[in-house]
Design a protein around this motif. Sequence first.
Motif, short mmCIF file in Angstrom:
data_model
loop_
_atom_site.label_atom_id
_atom_site.label_comp_id
_atom_site.label_asym_id
_atom_site.label_seq_id
_atom_site.Cartn_x
_atom_site.Cartn_y
_atom_site.Cartn_z
N PHE A 34 0.91 -0.98 0.02
CA PHE A 34 0.11 -0.11 -0.03
C PHE A 34 0.90 1.37 -0.02
CE2 PHE A 34 -4.07 -1.99 0.85
CZ PHE A 34 -3.42 -3.17 1.75
N TYR A 36 0.89 5.34 0.86
CA TYR A 36 0.33 6.40 1.69
C TYR A 36 0.70 7.68 1.15
CZ TYR A 36 -1.89 2.43 4.22
OH TYR A 36 -2.55 1.39 4.58
N SER A 43 -3.03 13.39 8.70
CA SER A 43 -3.06 11.55 8.71
C SER A 43 -2.63 11.20 7.57
CB SER A 43 -4.62 11.32 8.94
OG SER A 43 -4.63 9.98 9.38
N LEU A 44 -2.60 9.82 7.39
CA LEU A 44 -2.13 9.25 6.42
C LEU A 44 -3.25 9.03 5.51
CD1 LEU A 44 0.04 8.26 8.59
CD2 LEU A 44 0.59 6.41 7.24
N LEU A 46 -4.51 6.89 2.27
CA LEU A 46 -4.44 5.85 1.08
C LEU A 46 -4.24 6.37 -0.22
CD1 LEU A 46 -3.63 3.00 0.71
CD2 LEU A 46 -6.07 2.32 0.76
N TYR A 104 -4.32 -9.68 9.12
CA TYR A 104 -4.31 -8.09 9.53
C TYR A 104 -2.92 -7.42 9.75
CZ TYR A 104 -2.93 -9.37 14.51
OH TYR A 104 -2.29 -9.82 15.57
N GLN A 106 0.37 -5.48 8.72
CA GLN A 106 0.67 -4.62 7.72
C GLN A 106 2.23 -3.87 8.24
OE1 GLN A 106 -1.10 -1.66 5.58
NE2 GLN A 106 -3.03 -2.78 5.44
N PHE A 108 5.06 -1.37 7.92
CA PHE A 108 5.35 -0.06 7.38
C PHE A 108 6.79 0.26 7.16
CE2 PHE A 108 1.41 2.45 7.06
CZ PHE A 108 0.50 1.60 8.01
N GLY A 109 7.25 1.05 6.01
CA GLY A 109 8.65 1.48 5.71
C GLY A 109 8.66 2.65 6.51
N PHE B 35 -6.75 -0.91 14.85
CA PHE B 35 -5.34 -0.82 15.21
C PHE B 35 -4.70 0.70 15.82
CE2 PHE B 35 -3.68 -4.11 12.32
CZ PHE B 35 -4.71 -3.99 11.50
N TYR B 37 -1.37 3.16 16.07
CA TYR B 37 0.00 3.21 15.86
C TYR B 37 0.63 4.47 16.32
CZ TYR B 37 -0.70 0.02 11.69
OH TYR B 37 -0.74 -1.32 11.16
N GLN B 39 3.58 7.53 15.68
CA GLN B 39 4.50 8.04 14.80
C GLN B 39 5.42 8.95 15.50
OE1 GLN B 39 2.96 10.45 11.65
NE2 GLN B 39 4.30 9.37 10.11
N MET B 45 6.01 4.43 11.17
CA MET B 45 4.77 4.05 11.70
C MET B 45 5.08 2.75 12.77
SD MET B 45 2.46 6.32 10.99
CE MET B 45 1.07 5.38 11.11
N TYR B 50 -3.54 -4.37 18.40
CA TYR B 50 -4.55 -4.59 17.50
C TYR B 50 -5.97 -5.30 18.11
CZ TYR B 50 -7.17 -7.58 13.98
OH TYR B 50 -8.16 -8.15 13.44
N MET B 89 2.94 11.35 17.85
CA MET B 89 1.62 11.38 17.25
C MET B 89 0.87 9.76 17.41
SD MET B 89 -0.30 13.78 15.39
CE MET B 89 -1.26 14.16 14.08
N PHE B 91 -2.06 7.35 16.06
CA PHE B 91 -3.24 7.16 15.14
C PHE B 91 -4.09 5.97 15.55
CE2 PHE B 91 -2.46 10.55 12.29
CZ PHE B 91 -1.00 10.62 12.19
N GLU B 95 -9.36 -1.53 9.77
CA GLU B 95 -8.88 -2.12 8.56
C GLU B 95 -10.36 -3.04 8.25
OE1 GLU B 95 -6.99 -6.26 8.44
OE2 GLU B 95 -5.53 -5.32 7.30
N TYR B 99 -8.86 -4.97 3.32
CA TYR B 99 -7.54 -4.91 4.14
C TYR B 99 -6.94 -3.62 4.06
CZ TYR B 99 -8.03 -10.07 3.90
OH TYR B 99 -8.29 -11.26 3.83
N LYS B 100 -7.66 -2.67 3.39
CA LYS B 100 -7.34 -1.03 3.37
C LYS B 100 -7.29 -0.74 4.68
CE LYS B 100 -8.49 -0.56 -1.47
NZ LYS B 100 -9.14 0.34 -2.25
N LEU B 101 -6.33 -0.05 5.22
CA LEU B 101 -6.44 0.88 6.64
C LEU B 101 -6.98 2.31 6.20
CD1 LEU B 101 -2.98 -0.06 8.25
CD2 LEU B 101 -5.47 -0.64 8.76
N PHE B 103 -7.17 5.76 8.41
CA PHE B 103 -6.79 6.34 9.54
C PHE B 103 -7.51 7.58 10.24
CE2 PHE B 103 -2.50 4.44 10.06
CZ PHE B 103 -2.39 3.80 8.94
N GLY B 104 -7.41 7.81 11.68
CA GLY B 104 -7.91 8.70 12.10
C GLY B 104 -7.17 9.93 12.06
N ALA B 105 -7.38 11.07 12.53
CA ALA B 105 -6.66 12.39 12.23
C ALA B 105 -5.42 12.32 13.30
CB ALA B 105 -7.55 13.63 12.62
#
Lengths: 117, 113
Positions: A34, A36, A43-44, A46, A104, A106, A108-109, B35, B37, B39, B45, B50, B89, B91, B95, B99-101, B103-105
Amino acid sequence: GAVVSQHPSWVICKSGTSVKIECRSLDFQATTMFWYRQFPKQSLMLMATSNEGSKATYEQGVEKDKFLINHASLTLSTLTVTSAHPEDSSFYICSASPTSGRTYEQYFGPGTRLTVT
Amino acid sequence: AQKITQTQPGMFVQEKEAVTLDCTYDTSDQSYGLFWYKQPSSGEMIFLIYQGSYDEQNATEGRYSLNFQKARKSANLVISASQLGDSAMYFCAMEGYDYKLSFGAGTTVTVRA
């Protein structure tokens, strides 16, 4: 643990040029990756979903001709920002979902900071 | 469509105290994952915790716990015994079936010594 790398970590380019960003899963195979985009203090968002061996799926509002994504192997996806403009300056982050394992997951880089002058 | 809401833009917490970060979500999916995360300023991230929608028990990972209230569609993160390194930060993300995530602000946490 699962590691995802991105290269370069930061890049400065001139307006009108193209920039390629690589995303690699170092110790696992990733059928899906994915991409982003993140603006400062935001925020991130997509941009697209990249599947190995097939065309990427872009989110609404993302220009597919501007942000070219190629997922040539199970460990590498590339994002090319074509004809970059200052408004494309942003932090680009990829994530990779392992081919095997819990669905679930994922990873991240570290992200690539793009500045277009 | 999925929506994640984090209503706290920023929070200050004293070192060694606990802090709760709010997250509410909206989805029509029956099965989903939630989830959190972290940052830091470096941008990476970091996965914290989970919670699956069918998990009956609240998830815990070390100093992190997720207060999952399915009926209220909330998934708050509790960080216990805050440390200076927790300043970052945070987040909340969801999902869905694809499988796409989403995110909140985000919430910026600053831990004070």
